[in-house]
Design an enzyme around this catalytic site. Structure first.
Site, short mmCIF file in Angstrom:
data_model
loop_
_atom_site.label_atom_id
_atom_site.label_comp_id
_atom_site.label_asym_id
_atom_site.label_seq_id
_atom_site.Cartn_x
_atom_site.Cartn_y
_atom_site.Cartn_z
N GLU A 136 -9.78 0.08 -13.54
CA GLU A 136 -10.10 -0.41 -12.18
C GLU A 136 -10.94 0.62 -11.44
O GLU A 136 -11.92 0.28 -10.78
CB GLU A 136 -8.81 -0.67 -11.39
CG GLU A 136 -7.90 -1.71 -11.97
CD GLU A 136 -8.17 -3.12 -11.45
OE1 GLU A 136 -9.03 -3.28 -10.56
OE2 GLU A 136 -7.52 -4.05 -11.96
N TYR A 176 -10.25 -1.93 0.82
CA TYR A 176 -9.09 -1.34 0.12
C TYR A 176 -9.32 0.16 -0.05
O TYR A 176 -8.44 0.97 0.28
CB TYR A 176 -8.90 -2.01 -1.26
CG TYR A 176 -7.71 -1.47 -2.01
CD1 TYR A 176 -6.48 -2.12 -1.96
CD2 TYR A 176 -7.79 -0.29 -2.74
CE1 TYR A 176 -5.37 -1.61 -2.63
CE2 TYR A 176 -6.70 0.23 -3.41
CZ TYR A 176 -5.49 -0.43 -3.35
OH TYR A 176 -4.40 0.09 -4.01
N HIS A 205 0.83 -1.22 0.00
CA HIS A 205 0.00 0.00 0.00
C HIS A 205 0.87 1.27 0.00
O HIS A 205 0.49 2.28 0.58
CB HIS A 205 -0.97 0.00 1.19
CG HIS A 205 -2.10 -0.99 1.01
ND1 HIS A 205 -3.35 -0.61 0.63
CD2 HIS A 205 -2.14 -2.33 1.12
CE1 HIS A 205 -4.12 -1.70 0.53
NE2 HIS A 205 -3.40 -2.75 0.83
N THR A 206 2.01 1.19 -0.65
CA THR A 206 2.85 2.38 -0.79
C THR A 206 2.65 3.05 -2.14
O THR A 206 2.98 4.22 -2.29
CB THR A 206 4.34 2.03 -0.65
OG1 THR A 206 4.60 0.89 -1.47
CG2 THR A 206 4.72 1.71 0.77
N ASP A 207 2.11 2.32 -3.13
CA ASP A 207 2.08 2.89 -4.49
C ASP A 207 1.20 4.15 -4.54
O ASP A 207 1.64 5.20 -5.03
CB ASP A 207 1.69 1.86 -5.55
CG ASP A 207 0.33 1.20 -5.37
OD1 ASP A 207 -0.29 1.37 -4.29
OD2 ASP A 207 -0.12 0.52 -6.32
N GLY A 228 -8.41 -14.56 -7.96
CA GLY A 228 -8.61 -14.25 -6.54
C GLY A 228 -7.43 -14.65 -5.67
O GLY A 228 -7.55 -14.75 -4.45
N ASP A 247 0.28 -2.91 -9.96
CA ASP A 247 0.04 -4.17 -10.68
C ASP A 247 0.35 -4.00 -12.16
O ASP A 247 0.99 -4.86 -12.79
CB ASP A 247 -1.42 -4.60 -10.49
CG ASP A 247 -1.81 -4.65 -9.03
OD1 ASP A 247 -0.90 -4.73 -8.19
OD2 ASP A 247 -3.01 -4.60 -8.72
N SER A 288 -2.86 -10.57 -9.26
CA SER A 288 -3.22 -9.53 -10.25
C SER A 288 -3.63 -10.06 -11.60
O SER A 288 -3.15 -9.61 -12.65
CB SER A 288 -2.07 -8.54 -10.44
OG SER A 288 -2.10 -7.62 -9.43
N SER A 289 -4.57 -11.00 -11.58
CA SER A 289 -5.11 -11.46 -12.87
C SER A 289 -5.82 -10.31 -13.58
O SER A 289 -5.83 -10.25 -14.82
CB SER A 289 -6.04 -12.65 -12.67
OG SER A 289 -7.07 -12.29 -11.78
C1 GLA Z 1 -3.41 -4.06 -4.91
C2 GLA Z 1 -3.52 -2.77 -5.72
C3 GLA Z 1 -2.14 -2.10 -5.87
C4 GLA Z 1 -1.46 -1.93 -4.52
C5 GLA Z 1 -1.52 -3.22 -3.70
C6 GLA Z 1 -1.05 -3.04 -2.28
O1 GLA Z 1 -2.64 -4.99 -5.59
O2 GLA Z 1 -4.06 -3.04 -7.00
O3 GLA Z 1 -2.26 -0.87 -6.54
O4 GLA Z 1 -2.01 -0.86 -3.80
O5 GLA Z 1 -2.83 -3.76 -3.65
O6 GLA Z 1 0.28 -2.67 -2.24
#
Ligand code: GLA
Length: 402
Positions: free
Chosen positions: A170, A231, A43-45, A132, A182, A136-137
């Site tokens: 998204e 999220y 959760h840094t992006d 799931g 992702d 990151s599908s």
């Molecule tokens: C998911 C989101 C990303 C990122 C991560 C957590 O994968 O799609 O953008 O925030 O969670 O780092």
């Protein structure tokens, strides 16, 4: 048409067979995009921070051919379900949720194309990323669709522009306010390397991982309720915390990237309770990614692995985006000889744990983790060895595109 080896050839063959069976001809273009693992930096992006990630050795193929008229037909090759929509005005729909990622990308391509896209297409996609699983599908589908359709319509797009189109899909078509991790990981991955990204400047570099190490993914299959809502709430909490630090700190604060751990310690009291805990996570993660990159450069994999355990602990305690299933795998990994590090990977609230280890230990560690998980939850977690792999690309182009 490119020098890299064909990824997942049996999936590619099945894709071509299904495309021919469905549309009676070969595709004009096929693109491939891998899934990703998030190795360090959770959760840094979207907080404009740093992440170490990798593209993985499973992914999605997207095949497309031009068609007469302005209608698009899109088939999910695993389900063999088809949806149709107009090229100029794709609309998100609750049924066939998978189609929204492609429709969202199409909407972005329409905006990028001067005067909008002209003419429809027939398309089919197929991949081997477990759905799931936190691999990151959805980004793999967006990036493979984006590359294939951009080529089909003769649009030249920079990778970052394509990543932003996927992110917007998204946000607008799936309702998840994700960052760019992702999509960037899927596009920039390199075999044997980690992708190190600065999400403020969008500077991306690849760093060698060394040959004596690999990742084991442990898919818990857990998916806790309200995942996407949680999220989005975490993102709001981070933005609110950044606004607070901007008020109390002398220097400019645009995002939590600008707040140090010392700042957090000095001022977290004014933020209070859960808001302060939420902010602590990305602030700590940013420091861990920078430290991790230094340890990797010094070939200190044990030190790097310790940071992975610290990252998970921060998720569990501060960000509360872990769950009992993920915690159990990480705790078992910490007790298992040969494991260097382990943490949740991606958004959290379920999905997979990424374990760092030497390849020679992978089979034994996988067996131990699956067994220990089964003792607690009645069935084993699913394990798979992951090698950092090459990123998204066009695989085939018949030269008949628009
Ligand atoms: C998911 C989101 C990303 C990122 C991560 C957590 O994968 O799609 O953008 O925030 O969670 O780092």
């Amino acid at each position: 048409m490119n020098a890299l080896p064909m990824p997942n050839p049996s999936v590619y063959d099945e894709l071509l067979r299904k495309f021919r069976g469905q549309y009676g001809r070969a595709p004009d273009v096929v693109a491939y995009a891998p899934g990703r693992i998030e190795v360090l930096g959770n959760h840094t992006d979207y907080n404009e921070g740093f992440v170490l990630s990798a593209a993985i050795d499973c992914g999605t193929f997207f095949a497309a051919a031009t068609s007469a008229g302005g209608e698009c037909r899109l088939m999910a090759g695993d389900l063999m379900h088809e949806v149709a929509f107009p090229v100029r005005a794709p609309v998100a729909a609750p049924e066939h949720g998978w189609s929204n990622y492609v429709k969202g990308v199409l909407a972005g391509l329409n905006e990028a194309a001067p005067g909008g896209l002209k003419g429809g297409f027939d398309a089919l996609f197929l991949g081997n990323i477990p759905l799931g699983s936190g691999l990151s599908s959805s980004a793999a589908l967006e990036m493979s669709a984006g590359l294939a359709l951009a080529r089909l319509y003769g649009l030249a797009l920079e990778p970052v522009a394509l990543a932003r189109i996927g992110q917007a899909a998204e946000h607008r078509f799936a309702g998840v306010k994700c960052g760019l991790l992702d999509q960037i990981s899927s596009l920039y991955g390199r075999a044997g390397k980690l992708v190190e990204t600065d999400f403020r400047t969008l500077t991306v570099k690849t760093v060698p991982l060394g040959t004596d190490v690999c990742f084991l993914m442990c898919n818990t299959h857990a998916r806790h309720a309200l995942v996407d809502g949680e999220y989005n709430r975490r993102r709001q909490d981070c933005e609110a915390a950044a606004a607070y630090f901007a008020r109390v700190l002398p220097g400019p604060v645009k995002a939590l990237r600008d707040v140090t751990w010392a700042d957090w310690q000095a001022h977290q009291g004014g933020l209070g309770g859960s808001a302060a805990r939420r902010a602590a996570h990305p602030i700590g993660e940013n420091a861990r990614v920078l430290a991790g990159a230094r340890l990797l450069a010094a070939c200190d994999l044990s030190g790097f692995g310790r940071l992975m355990f610290e990252s998970h602990e921060s998720s569990r305690v501060y960000f509360e985006n872990s769950c009992p299933e993920l915690d159990a795998v990480v705790a078992a990994a910490a007790r298992t000889p040969g494991v260097l590090g382990a943490r949740l990977s991606g958004g959290g609230f379920g999905g997979s744990v990424v374990v760092l280890l030497h390849p020679r230990d992978a089979a034994d560690v996988a067996a131990v983790l699956a067994r220990e998980y089964a003792l607690l939850f009645g069935r084993p977690c699913e394990t798979r060895v992951i090698q950092p792999s090459d990123g998204a690309r066009v695989i085939a182009d018949a030269g008949t595109t628009r």
